[in-house]
Design a protein around this motif. Structure first.
Motif, PDB file in Angstrom:
ATOM      1  N   VAL A 288       0.846  -1.194   0.000  1.00  0.00           N
ATOM      2  CA  VAL A 288       0.000   0.000   0.000  1.00  0.00           C
ATOM      3  C   VAL A 288       0.883   1.247   0.000  1.00  0.00           C
ATOM      4  O   VAL A 288       1.976   1.250   0.575  1.00  0.00           O
ATOM      5  CB  VAL A 288      -0.951   0.050   1.220  1.00  0.00           C
ATOM      6  N   ARG A 289       0.390   2.291  -0.651  1.00  0.00           N
ATOM      7  CA  ARG A 289       1.068   3.588  -0.671  1.00  0.00           C
ATOM      8  C   ARG A 289       0.053   4.636  -0.238  1.00  0.00           C
ATOM      9  O   ARG A 289      -0.972   4.820  -0.890  1.00  0.00           O
ATOM     10  CB  ARG A 289       1.616   3.902  -2.068  1.00  0.00           C
ATOM     11  N   ILE A 290       0.368   5.309   0.858  1.00  0.00           N
ATOM     12  CA  ILE A 290      -0.587   6.243   1.456  1.00  0.00           C
ATOM     13  C   ILE A 290       0.046   7.629   1.566  1.00  0.00           C
ATOM     14  O   ILE A 290       1.070   7.796   2.249  1.00  0.00           O
ATOM     15  CB  ILE A 290      -0.994   5.758   2.866  1.00  0.00           C
ATOM     16  N   PRO A 291      -0.533   8.627   0.893  1.00  0.00           N
ATOM     17  CA  PRO A 291      -0.012   9.986   1.051  1.00  0.00           C
ATOM     18  C   PRO A 291      -0.324  10.497   2.458  1.00  0.00           C
ATOM     19  O   PRO A 291      -1.427  10.303   2.960  1.00  0.00           O
ATOM     20  CB  PRO A 291      -0.768  10.787  -0.018  1.00  0.00           C
ATOM     21  N   LEU A 292       0.664  11.101   3.095  1.00  0.00           N
ATOM     22  CA  LEU A 292       0.474  11.576   4.470  1.00  0.00           C
ATOM     23  C   LEU A 292      -0.333  12.862   4.488  1.00  0.00           C
ATOM     24  O   LEU A 292       0.083  13.894   3.944  1.00  0.00           O
ATOM     25  CB  LEU A 292       1.830  11.807   5.137  1.00  0.00           C
ATOM     26  N   LEU A 293      -1.489  12.818   5.113  1.00  0.00           N
ATOM     27  CA  LEU A 293      -2.290  14.022   5.318  1.00  0.00           C
ATOM     28  C   LEU A 293      -1.637  14.855   6.421  1.00  0.00           C
ATOM     29  O   LEU A 293      -0.919  14.321   7.271  1.00  0.00           O
ATOM     30  CB  LEU A 293      -3.716  13.642   5.700  1.00  0.00           C
ATOM     31  N   LEU A 356     -14.416   8.552   2.025  1.00  0.00           N
ATOM     32  CA  LEU A 356     -15.628   8.434   1.205  1.00  0.00           C
ATOM     33  C   LEU A 356     -16.582   9.613   1.388  1.00  0.00           C
ATOM     34  O   LEU A 356     -17.120  10.142   0.409  1.00  0.00           O
ATOM     35  CB  LEU A 356     -16.352   7.123   1.522  1.00  0.00           C
ATOM     36  N   GLU A 357     -16.783  10.048   2.636  1.00  0.00           N
ATOM     37  CA  GLU A 357     -17.709  11.158   2.876  1.00  0.00           C
ATOM     38  C   GLU A 357     -17.167  12.479   2.343  1.00  0.00           C
ATOM     39  O   GLU A 357     -17.915  13.442   2.178  1.00  0.00           O
ATOM     40  CB  GLU A 357     -18.013  11.290   4.370  1.00  0.00           C
ATOM     41  N   ASN A 358     -15.868  12.521   2.064  1.00  0.00           N
ATOM     42  CA  ASN A 358     -15.276  13.734   1.509  1.00  0.00           C
ATOM     43  C   ASN A 358     -15.022  13.614   0.010  1.00  0.00           C
ATOM     44  O   ASN A 358     -14.240  14.374  -0.568  1.00  0.00           O
ATOM     45  CB  ASN A 358     -13.970  14.064   2.238  1.00  0.00           C
ATOM     46  N   GLY A 359     -15.687  12.649  -0.622  1.00  0.00           N
ATOM     47  CA  GLY A 359     -15.675  12.559  -2.074  1.00  0.00           C
ATOM     48  C   GLY A 359     -14.529  11.790  -2.695  1.00  0.00           C
ATOM     49  O   GLY A 359     -14.366  11.809  -3.918  1.00  0.00           O
ATOM     50  N   VAL A 360     -13.714  11.099  -1.898  1.00  0.00           N
ATOM     51  CA  VAL A 360     -12.628  10.288  -2.474  1.00  0.00           C
ATOM     52  C   VAL A 360     -13.260   9.083  -3.167  1.00  0.00           C
ATOM     53  O   VAL A 360     -14.066   8.379  -2.563  1.00  0.00           O
ATOM     54  CB  VAL A 360     -11.639   9.824  -1.384  1.00  0.00           C
ATOM     55  N   THR A 364     -10.032   4.531  -5.206  1.00  0.00           N
ATOM     56  CA  THR A 364      -8.859   5.066  -4.510  1.00  0.00           C
ATOM     57  C   THR A 364      -8.827   4.584  -3.062  1.00  0.00           C
ATOM     58  O   THR A 364      -7.783   4.171  -2.555  1.00  0.00           O
ATOM     59  CB  THR A 364      -8.864   6.608  -4.546  1.00  0.00           C
ATOM     60  N   VAL A 365      -9.985   4.627  -2.415  1.00  0.00           N
ATOM     61  CA  VAL A 365     -10.067   4.168  -1.025  1.00  0.00           C
ATOM     62  C   VAL A 365      -9.674   2.704  -0.929  1.00  0.00           C
ATOM     63  O   VAL A 365      -8.958   2.294  -0.010  1.00  0.00           O
ATOM     64  CB  VAL A 365     -11.490   4.380  -0.456  1.00  0.00           C
ATOM     65  N   SER A 366     -10.110   1.911  -1.898  1.00  0.00           N
ATOM     66  CA  SER A 366      -9.792   0.482  -1.910  1.00  0.00           C
ATOM     67  C   SER A 366      -8.280   0.261  -1.956  1.00  0.00           C
ATOM     68  O   SER A 366      -7.739  -0.595  -1.250  1.00  0.00           O
ATOM     69  CB  SER A 366     -10.468  -0.195  -3.106  1.00  0.00           C
ATOM     70  N   GLY A 370      -5.626  -1.236   0.920  1.00  0.00           N
ATOM     71  CA  GLY A 370      -4.940  -2.484   0.588  1.00  0.00           C
ATOM     72  C   GLY A 370      -5.880  -3.648   0.371  1.00  0.00           C
ATOM     73  O   GLY A 370      -5.517  -4.800   0.582  1.00  0.00           O
ATOM     74  N   HIS A 371      -7.106  -3.357  -0.071  1.00  0.00           N
ATOM     75  CA  HIS A 371      -8.070  -4.426  -0.340  1.00  0.00           C
ATOM     76  C   HIS A 371      -7.765  -5.096  -1.677  1.00  0.00           C
ATOM     77  O   HIS A 371      -7.434  -4.416  -2.653  1.00  0.00           O
ATOM     78  CB  HIS A 371      -9.498  -3.869  -0.380  1.00  0.00           C
ATOM     79  N   HIS A 372      -7.899  -6.415  -1.715  1.00  0.00           N
ATOM     80  CA  HIS A 372      -7.709  -7.148  -2.974  1.00  0.00           C
ATOM     81  C   HIS A 372      -8.900  -6.952  -3.904  1.00  0.00           C
ATOM     82  O   HIS A 372      -8.755  -6.928  -5.116  1.00  0.00           O
ATOM     83  CB  HIS A 372      -7.524  -8.643  -2.697  1.00  0.00           C
ATOM     84  N   LYS A 373     -10.097  -6.840  -3.304  1.00  0.00           N
ATOM     85  CA  LYS A 373     -11.321  -6.721  -4.085  1.00  0.00           C
ATOM     86  C   LYS A 373     -12.059  -5.453  -3.679  1.00  0.00           C
ATOM     87  O   LYS A 373     -12.175  -5.140  -2.501  1.00  0.00           O
ATOM     88  CB  LYS A 373     -12.235  -7.930  -3.869  1.00  0.00           C
ATOM     89  N   ILE A 374     -12.576  -4.760  -4.668  1.00  0.00           N
ATOM     90  CA  ILE A 374     -13.308  -3.522  -4.378  1.00  0.00           C
ATOM     91  C   ILE A 374     -14.614  -3.835  -3.640  1.00  0.00           C
ATOM     92  O   ILE A 374     -15.165  -2.986  -2.931  1.00  0.00           O
ATOM     93  CB  ILE A 374     -13.591  -2.738  -5.679  1.00  0.00           C
TER      94      ILE A 374
END
Length: 408
Positions: A288-293, A356-360, A364-366, A370-374
């Motif tokens: 997983v690659r997560i941009p730091l907020l 999700l509530e902020n429109g992402v 992208t959230v998946s 690090g989910h294998h399946k959406i």
């Protein structure tokens, strides 16, 4: 296929030393001139044995029973030989006897299977998942001891009734609810599938069992509740630290083990502007690659451990999972948040209130989770949709009341 072996089955008696008028009945297995004896667990009068025909003399009822036993034994030993030929085994008298007694490699036991799985999965499954399999193993062995009065059982003896009885036993345990019972059966089903893949069983009696999980309310923080926790401060150092690590997880979506193993080696800045976490999920080994907020980055700076060039040092201090969850209950109580908080609540919060509530987009959230399946991520989308529907229904009722007031 080997056809150059010689194989024969014969029968004989051995007189008892203290009672020579009686004799024990045996079969003799001979492969390539080498023999082994196999007791038929029958005693007959010595004088009644016909050593030429290998039969009990006469037509009495006892003679018929003994001769049927001999014929059945002979047929089974010949069948075993044919079976071993088809399997292209190197046949020995020892192997034939072992197959007859059910102690050869063809007939593996439940403990053989559990030991094989738990040993070979050490480098495949996460520590937490493997620990769960050890717990399932404990329940299986306890079930065998309690219900079957034994410490082991051959896999060929496991049938659908065994599984139903195991489910009943699990439901009798005071610390297990429905979903806990289903998780243990799910693990047992997976282990039995392994036995099928290893060709230790010819059919899997657990494959027909349908798992019945009950829906569980997903605990997550609303944006307001998350903000309340962020703005709070606690005098006790342990609670303050736990609050910050929890907030960090709320803005990264990482699980407890994923946060615990983070080091500076996982922090990257490919464009020299945005910092990212590059890691692998402990549970699934998924990259997983997560941009730091900014909220997460501020916490890293607050607890910066030594110099950044100490890349093997833990990125954040963190208590044990048990201690962390204890402090989270204290935080929820002090802030009057009427939800059962655990560290995993942070991951749910990241998926719902933060992204999700902020429109992402859900795709992208998946990837961030690090989910294998959406389809796995869509569980969170349904939670958000339900909240939106409830909010809109509340708004609809509110607007309706305002309209009624205006008309009157």
């Amino acid at each position: 296929m080997r056809t150059n072996q010689t194989y024969s089955v014969s029968f004989f008696i051995r007189k008892k030393k203290k009672q020579p008028q009686l004799a024990a009945l045996y079969s003799r297995i001979t492969v390539n001139g080498r023999s082994l004896e196999l007791s038929l667990k029958r005693t007959i009068p010595s004088e009644k044995w016909d050593s030429v025909k290998n039969r009990y003399k006469g037509n009495s009822e006892e003679a018929k029973i003994i001769n049927a036993k001999i014929q059945g034994n002979h047929s089974k030993l010949l069948s075993i030989y044919d079976e071993l030929i088809k399997e292209d085994k190197i046949i020995t008298a020892q192997l034939v006897k072992a197959r007859y007694l059910g102690t050869d490699q063809k007939h593996k036991s439940l403990t053989d299977l559990l030991t094989y799985h738990n040993t070979n999965m050490v480098n495949v499954l996460s520590h937490g998942t493997l620990k769960n399999y050890f717990t399932t193993t404990k329940y299986l062995l306890s079930f065998l001891s309690t219900q079957y009065k034994t410490s082991n059982i051959f896999l060929k003896q496991i049938d659908y009734k065994f599984l139903i009885d195991f489910e009943t036993y699990l439901r009798s345990q005071p610390d297990l609810h429905n979903n806990g019972v289903m998780k243990h059966i799910e693990r047992f089903k997976k282990v039995m599938r392994l036995a099928m893949d290893l060709e230790w069983i010819d059919k899997n009696p657990t494959s027909r069992f349908k798992l019945r999980f009950e829906p569980v309310d997903m605990v997550y923080l609303t944006q307001g509740e998350l903000e309340k926790i962020q703005l709070s401060t606690f005098e006790k150092k342990g609670i303050e630290l736990t609050k910050d690590i929890f907030v960090f997880a709320c803005y990264t979506g990482l699980s407890y083990m994923d946060v615990k193993k983070l080091t500076w080696n996982h922090i990257h800045s490919p464009d020299q502007k945005q910092q990212w976490i590059y890691t692998k999920r402990q549970k699934t080994n998924t990259s997983v690659r997560i941009p730091l907020l900014p909220e997460a980055e501020a916490i890293i700076l607050k607890y910066q451990q030594g110099a950044k060039n100490s890349i093997t040092e833990n990125l954040l201090p963190i208590y044990s999972n048990q201690k962390t969850n204890q402090y989270l209950k204290v935080i929820a109580k002090k802030l009057k948040i009427r939800k059962k908080l655990s560290f995993h609540t942070a991951r749910h919060t990241f998926a719902t209130s933060v992204t999700l509530e902020n429109g992402v987009p859900i795709e992208t959230v998946s990837k961030l989770l690090g989910h294998h399946k959406i389809a796995t991520t869509q569980i969170y989308a349904r939670v958000v949709d339900k909240k939106i529907a409830n909010d809109m229904e509340a708004l609809k009722n509110k607007l309706g009341r305002k309209k009624e007031t205006t008309l009157t």
